[in-house]
Every structure is written in structure tokens, then in C-alpha cells.
Design a protein around this motif. Structure first.
Motif, PDB file in Angstrom:
ATOM      1  N   GLY A 146       0.801  -1.227   0.000  1.00  0.00           N
ATOM      2  CA  GLY A 146       0.000   0.000   0.000  1.00  0.00           C
ATOM      3  C   GLY A 146       0.819   1.255   0.000  1.00  0.00           C
ATOM      4  O   GLY A 146       0.297   2.352   0.208  1.00  0.00           O
ATOM      5  N   GLY A 147       2.112   1.149  -0.194  1.00  0.00           N
ATOM      6  CA  GLY A 147       2.960   2.340  -0.237  1.00  0.00           C
ATOM      7  C   GLY A 147       3.655   2.647   1.078  1.00  0.00           C
ATOM      8  O   GLY A 147       3.824   3.816   1.429  1.00  0.00           O
ATOM      9  N   VAL A 148       4.073   1.628   1.798  1.00  0.00           N
ATOM     10  CA  VAL A 148       4.789   1.855   3.067  1.00  0.00           C
ATOM     11  C   VAL A 148       6.169   2.454   2.788  1.00  0.00           C
ATOM     12  O   VAL A 148       6.625   2.526   1.631  1.00  0.00           O
ATOM     13  CB  VAL A 148       4.944   0.527   3.846  1.00  0.00           C
ATOM     14  CG1 VAL A 148       3.586  -0.024   4.260  1.00  0.00           C
ATOM     15  CG2 VAL A 148       5.727  -0.501   3.049  1.00  0.00           C
ATOM     16  N   ALA A 149       6.856   2.877   3.841  1.00  0.00           N
ATOM     17  CA  ALA A 149       8.212   3.412   3.722  1.00  0.00           C
ATOM     18  C   ALA A 149       9.135   2.332   3.133  1.00  0.00           C
ATOM     19  O   ALA A 149       8.924   1.126   3.309  1.00  0.00           O
ATOM     20  CB  ALA A 149       8.705   3.865   5.087  1.00  0.00           C
ATOM     21  N   GLY A 183       2.466   4.545   6.990  1.00  0.00           N
ATOM     22  CA  GLY A 183       3.311   3.574   6.267  1.00  0.00           C
ATOM     23  C   GLY A 183       4.436   3.003   7.080  1.00  0.00           C
ATOM     24  O   GLY A 183       5.453   2.530   6.524  1.00  0.00           O
ATOM     25  N   TYR A 184       4.270   2.959   8.427  1.00  0.00           N
ATOM     26  CA  TYR A 184       5.327   2.416   9.295  1.00  0.00           C
ATOM     27  C   TYR A 184       4.812   1.224  10.118  1.00  0.00           C
ATOM     28  O   TYR A 184       5.270   0.998  11.246  1.00  0.00           O
ATOM     29  CB  TYR A 184       5.881   3.487  10.218  1.00  0.00           C
ATOM     30  CG  TYR A 184       6.842   4.422   9.487  1.00  0.00           C
ATOM     31  CD1 TYR A 184       8.187   4.108   9.343  1.00  0.00           C
ATOM     32  CD2 TYR A 184       6.365   5.603   8.928  1.00  0.00           C
ATOM     33  CE1 TYR A 184       9.038   4.960   8.659  1.00  0.00           C
ATOM     34  CE2 TYR A 184       7.220   6.452   8.241  1.00  0.00           C
ATOM     35  CZ  TYR A 184       8.561   6.115   8.111  1.00  0.00           C
ATOM     36  OH  TYR A 184       9.416   6.966   7.402  1.00  0.00           O
ATOM     37  N   ALA A 185       3.909   0.452   9.539  1.00  0.00           N
ATOM     38  CA  ALA A 185       3.394  -0.730  10.231  1.00  0.00           C
ATOM     39  C   ALA A 185       3.014  -1.783   9.206  1.00  0.00           C
ATOM     40  O   ALA A 185       2.624  -1.483   8.074  1.00  0.00           O
ATOM     41  CB  ALA A 185       2.207  -0.370  11.106  1.00  0.00           C
ATOM     42  N   LEU A 186       3.148  -3.057   9.608  1.00  0.00           N
ATOM     43  CA  LEU A 186       2.746  -4.205   8.793  1.00  0.00           C
ATOM     44  C   LEU A 186       1.940  -5.164   9.657  1.00  0.00           C
ATOM     45  O   LEU A 186       2.211  -5.320  10.851  1.00  0.00           O
ATOM     46  CB  LEU A 186       3.974  -4.949   8.234  1.00  0.00           C
ATOM     47  CG  LEU A 186       4.847  -4.230   7.201  1.00  0.00           C
ATOM     48  CD1 LEU A 186       6.088  -5.075   6.892  1.00  0.00           C
ATOM     49  CD2 LEU A 186       4.056  -3.931   5.929  1.00  0.00           C
ATOM     50  N   ASP A 187       0.970  -5.822   9.024  1.00  0.00           N
ATOM     51  CA  ASP A 187       0.197  -6.872   9.698  1.00  0.00           C
ATOM     52  C   ASP A 187       0.383  -8.185   8.924  1.00  0.00           C
ATOM     53  O   ASP A 187       0.056  -8.267   7.738  1.00  0.00           O
ATOM     54  CB  ASP A 187      -1.295  -6.521   9.713  1.00  0.00           C
ATOM     55  CG  ASP A 187      -1.645  -5.430  10.715  1.00  0.00           C
ATOM     56  OD1 ASP A 187      -0.815  -5.206  11.626  1.00  0.00           O
ATOM     57  OD2 ASP A 187      -2.701  -4.800  10.562  1.00  0.00           O
ATOM     58  N   GLU A 246      10.357   2.004  13.447  1.00  0.00           N
ATOM     59  CA  GLU A 246      10.884   3.336  13.756  1.00  0.00           C
ATOM     60  C   GLU A 246      10.960   4.169  12.475  1.00  0.00           C
ATOM     61  O   GLU A 246      11.160   3.634  11.389  1.00  0.00           O
ATOM     62  CB  GLU A 246      12.290   3.211  14.373  1.00  0.00           C
ATOM     63  CG  GLU A 246      12.327   2.446  15.695  1.00  0.00           C
ATOM     64  CD  GLU A 246      13.751   2.187  16.169  1.00  0.00           C
ATOM     65  OE1 GLU A 246      14.685   2.441  15.353  1.00  0.00           O
ATOM     66  OE2 GLU A 246      13.929   1.742  17.309  1.00  0.00           O
ATOM     67  N   ARG A 247      10.831   5.458  12.630  1.00  0.00           N
ATOM     68  CA  ARG A 247      10.991   6.357  11.504  1.00  0.00           C
ATOM     69  C   ARG A 247      12.468   6.473  11.118  1.00  0.00           C
ATOM     70  O   ARG A 247      13.349   6.547  11.969  1.00  0.00           O
ATOM     71  CB  ARG A 247      10.477   7.749  11.846  1.00  0.00           C
ATOM     72  CG  ARG A 247       9.021   8.020  11.503  1.00  0.00           C
ATOM     73  CD  ARG A 247       8.078   7.167  12.307  1.00  0.00           C
ATOM     74  NE  ARG A 247       6.660   7.588  12.075  1.00  0.00           N
ATOM     75  CZ  ARG A 247       5.637   6.890  12.501  1.00  0.00           C
ATOM     76  NH1 ARG A 247       5.822   5.740  13.175  1.00  0.00           N
ATOM     77  NH2 ARG A 247       4.398   7.346  12.270  1.00  0.00           N
ATOM     78  N   GLY A 248      12.685   6.496   9.828  1.00  0.00           N
ATOM     79  CA  GLY A 248      14.059   6.694   9.343  1.00  0.00           C
ATOM     80  C   GLY A 248      14.997   5.548   9.639  1.00  0.00           C
ATOM     81  O   GLY A 248      16.221   5.746   9.723  1.00  0.00           O
ATOM     82  N   GLY A 249      14.454   4.330   9.774  1.00  0.00           N
ATOM     83  CA  GLY A 249      15.319   3.181  10.068  1.00  0.00           C
ATOM     84  C   GLY A 249      16.120   2.716   8.852  1.00  0.00           C
ATOM     85  O   GLY A 249      15.804   3.022   7.705  1.00  0.00           O
ATOM     86  N   SER A 250      17.209   1.963   9.111  1.00  0.00           N
ATOM     87  CA  SER A 250      18.040   1.369   8.052  1.00  0.00           C
ATOM     88  C   SER A 250      18.231  -0.098   8.399  1.00  0.00           C
ATOM     89  O   SER A 250      19.236  -0.480   9.010  1.00  0.00           O
ATOM     90  CB  SER A 250      19.393   2.084   7.952  1.00  0.00           C
ATOM     91  OG  SER A 250      20.194   1.500   6.944  1.00  0.00           O
ATOM     92  N   PRO A 251      17.257  -0.949   8.027  1.00  0.00           N
ATOM     93  CA  PRO A 251      17.265  -2.333   8.502  1.00  0.00           C
ATOM     94  C   PRO A 251      18.346  -3.195   7.858  1.00  0.00           C
ATOM     95  O   PRO A 251      18.819  -2.920   6.735  1.00  0.00           O
ATOM     96  CB  PRO A 251      15.881  -2.818   8.085  1.00  0.00           C
ATOM     97  CG  PRO A 251      15.530  -2.003   6.893  1.00  0.00           C
ATOM     98  CD  PRO A 251      16.140  -0.662   7.140  1.00  0.00           C
ATOM     99  N   ASP A 252      18.741  -4.213   8.598  1.00  0.00           N
ATOM    100  CA  ASP A 252      19.648  -5.244   8.092  1.00  0.00           C
ATOM    101  C   ASP A 252      18.859  -6.552   8.052  1.00  0.00           C
ATOM    102  O   ASP A 252      18.793  -7.286   9.042  1.00  0.00           O
ATOM    103  CB  ASP A 252      20.853  -5.381   9.017  1.00  0.00           C
ATOM    104  CG  ASP A 252      21.825  -6.478   8.557  1.00  0.00           C
ATOM    105  OD1 ASP A 252      21.640  -7.007   7.433  1.00  0.00           O
ATOM    106  OD2 ASP A 252      22.751  -6.818   9.323  1.00  0.00           O
TER     107      ASP A 252
END
Length: 260
Positions: A146-149, A183-187, A246-252
Motif C-alpha cells: 500500500g505504499g509503506v516506507a 506507512g510504518y506498520a505491517l500486519d 521506527e521512523r528513518g530506520g536502516s534495517p539489516d
């Protein structure tokens, strides 16, 4: 006695006196010869003069031979120079240096072998890392939810590789406070979400997750806490695992290789 008789008697005794003189001279010469020869054997009174002469001659020859042998021995001794043996200290030093060189060569060989083994292990680990990372990113999942971050989409796609077969919802309107509209959540829709919820919490920092809600409980990283009853399975998160980021995260997302 008449003068002529006296002269005659004198002439008559001359040969005797002459013989005595000759004897004295001979005796003197013999003494000189004995003195020159060295130790001499003197004939005893009862010894035959001829035997005494023979003994004297043999003694002189013996003395001459002894002198010759002594001179020869002295000459040989002075001519022969002792051969000195190699110095034991120098040989020992050479052996010690050779042993030290061997030890240094062995140590260098061991270091090279260890470095080669470490490089090989590193290469193998890097290859395994790439393979495991590919297992969480190479399944072809590409939903945007749906257009998440972008960071949230990256995690959602990787989780679909690890936990395939679930519907994943992202952006949507919600009544009350929620991270979905931004756009900062998933189910992850499932009624068996323990593995998903535990995996996300274990890798919370790497994935940039803020909290997880599952089965009417919430976990912000300090353990699971119960929530109030909201009156239904969906409201109580019993049919899906909710993940807020979190906002502005950089996941690994490679951390997800330990899950599934």
C-alpha cells in the motif's frame, strides 16, 4: 867408571828412555782421545788389553749412535707441526644458527598456513553469508503493501521469504492511534504467529522495529505484556501479528536468516 864406559852406558840406556818417552806420548794421546769420545770404559787390571780396546770401541760407537738418534728425533719433532682440530665452539655456534634458521622457517611456514586457513574460512563465511542473505531476499517478494516506507517494505519482502504464505497488510486507515496510515506498520495475517513474533523481537534492533503486538500482548523489547480486551479477534490481534517500525530506520534484513 871410565868416561868411555859412562858414555857407552848412556848410549846403552837411550833406547829405554826413548821407549818411555814414546809410551808417555802414546798415553797422552790415548787420554786425549778418551776425553774427546766421552765416557770411556777403562780396562780392569785383569782385563785383556785387546778386550779393553774392543769395549772402548763399542762404547764410542754407542755414544755416536745415541747422539745421532737424539739429533734425528729432535729434527723430526721440529719438522712435524701438530694439526689443530676444528674449534668445538665454532661448530656449536654453527649448529645453533642452523637450528634457529630451521625454527624461523618453520614458524614462517606455520604463520602462512594459518593466514591461508583464516582467509579460506573468511571466504567460506562470506559465501555462506551471501547464501543466507539471498534466502531472505531472493524469493521474489516485491509487494509495496500500500505504499509503506522503503525500509518497511524491505523488511516485509524479506519476511515473506522466511515466512511465506501469509497475507501482509500495510498502509490503511485505522480508528484511533496507529502507525499504519503513515506507512510504518505491517500486519502478518495468521492465527499461528508465535514464530513470526519471536523472530521479529529477537532481531528488533537490526530490523528497526519499535514494538510488536500479538495475541492480546505487546512487546517493546522488555518482554511480553498483556493488553486489555478490545472485544474481537482482530482488535485483540489474535488473527495477525502487528509490527510497528521506527521512523528513518536502516534495517539489516540478513538478520532474518536465523529465523524460519
Amino acid at each position: 867408571m871410565p868416561e868411555g864406559a859412562v858414555r857407552g852406558a848412556s848410549r846403552h840406556r837411550s833406547p829405554a828412555r826413548s821407549a818411555m818417552r814414546h809410551g808417555a806420548v802414546a798415553a797422552g794421546l790415548t787420554g786425549s782421545a778418551l776425553a774427546l769420545v766421552g765416557p770411556a770404559v777403562i780396562a780392569l787390571p785383569d782385563q785383556d788389553p785387546q778386550d779393553a780396546a774392543t769395549t772402548l770401541e763399542l762404547s764410542a760407537q754407542g755414544a755416536s749412535l745415541a747422539d745421532t738418534a737424539s739429533a734425528s728425533s729432535s729434527s723430526v719433532g721440529s719438522a712435524v707441526t701438530p694439526v689443530s682440530e676444528p674449534s668445538g665452539g665454532a661448530a656449536s655456534a654453527d649448529l645453533i644458527k642452523a637450528a634457529e634458521r630451521d625454527r624461523a622457517a618453520d614458524a614462517a611456514t606455520a604463520r602462512r598456513a594459518e593466514a591461508d586457513a583464516a582467509a579460506q574460512r573468511q571466504t567460506q563465511q562470506a559465501a555462506a553469508e551471501e547464501e543466507r542473505t539471498a534466502s531472505v531476499t531472493g524469493c521474489g517478494a516485491s509487494g509495496s503493501y500500500g505504499g509503506v516506507a522503503d525500509s518497511v517494505q524491505e523488511v516485509g519482502n524479506a519476511m515473506e521469504c522466511v515466512f511465506p504464505g501469509h497475507d501482509v497488510l500495510g498502509v490503511g486507515s485505522r480508528g484511533g492511534q496507529s502507525d499504519h496510515p503513515d506507512g510504518y506498520a505491517l500486519d502478518f495475517m495468521t492465527t499461528s504467529g508465535d514464530a513470526i513474533a519471536d523472530c521479529v523481537i529477537e532481531n528488533k534492533g537490526d530490523l528497526g522495529v519499535e514494538y510488536v503486538i500479538w495475541d492480546q500482548r505487546i512487546n517493546t523489547g522488555s518482554g511480553w505484556e498483556s493488553m486489555e480486551d478490545r472485544g474481537g479477534a482482530t482488535a485483540n490481534h489474535e488473527d495477525h501479528v502487528h509490527i510497528s517500525f521506527e521512523r528513518g530506520g536502516s534495517p539489516d534484513v540478513s538478520a532474518l536468516r536465523s529465523c524460519g
